[in-house]
Design a protein around this motif. Sequence first.
Motif: not given
Length: 388
Positions: A246, A248-249, A251, A341, A344, A346-347
């Motif tokens: 994703t 978010r991953s 990072r 964060d 990583g 996603s929510t």
Amino acid sequence: MSKRANGEGSVYQRKDGRWVGSTYVLRPDGARRRKEVYGRTRSEVNSKLRELIASTERGIPMAGTSWSVSAYADHWLENGVRALRPSTQSNYAWVLRKYIVPTVGDVPLERLTPSHVRKLHGAVQSMGVSVRTVQLAHAVLRSMLAEAVREELISRNVGTLVRQPKLEKTEQRAWSPEDAARFGIASKPHRLHALFELAYSVGLRRGELLGLRWSDVDLDAGMIHVRQTMQRLGSAHGRVFGPPKTARSRRSVPIPARVARSLRIHRAAQVAELHGTNRSNPLDLVFTTSLGTPIEPSNLRRDFEALISSAGVPRIRFHDLRHTCASLLFAKGVPPRVVMDLLGHSTMSITTDLYAHVMPTALAEAASAMDDLLSEAADTMQEEAIDD
């Protein structure tokens, strides 16, 4: 007979007034056959023919009772999941082969009912697997049927009509600071000490660690950029490198000074290990075997388990090093958003759901803050009443 327009296939009007159209379509076995469609008007028949012709051009076979769940599963794996990550494709193929096809593979696709889905649940549960595995089998079947609906091979997705089993939340296993320290001491002589330290200090996933490249590491700035993962997907795919799952991953995360020191020591040892040999590290990986090749996940697991025994700490999975990182950070009062964060996720809900049990200090502080706030407000009200 009326003349047909270009691309219509064969269209004509019968003596009874109905319109008929025919064109060649694909069968599930790949053969072509002539298929007729009917309608009250020429435009209705033309519309149906265009859909059939478009499906044929895309390689989508016609609907019909000859489609079994097993046959469509083969077609879906060959055509419907190509845009997905190799790891996802491999997982889907395994679930279909292991659970879905043996249970409902012979059922005609258009005759699949909610009772068949419940039968699948029971069959998977009877194998003694976790509820999560039952949910996974349900999700794969539902995804496959959703594609069949889009291809107009079936009119409904019965996977959406049956509730999947509820997954009971279990407390994540994690080491205490003392456990992590004992393991760190025991692993220090090991050539992959920096990998383990990075896992429980920064919370990188196993695939992120095994896919980490030196070009993604900035030791002067104390930063690691997660841009690649490595997974073993069996004999069909072997080791696969690719981007994180994703956004978010993908990072950039800071690393503690002690981890940066360990990585510098590791890099020097890696260079010395390969110096004077005909071996190299062509993939620029941070963590490799002594031959400079990627590390097999199964070998990493064996090394990890051996170090657990020598350290005398509670036995956990490698992935639990990630949980250990989060638990230690929460224990020091690091805000959930920061932990989200770093890991990583996603929510935010993933972070809070996983680690709500390790945030008692933060919850207690919240209650204390509210108590102080209300007490101050009450005191102010009393003082104003006295002054009046």
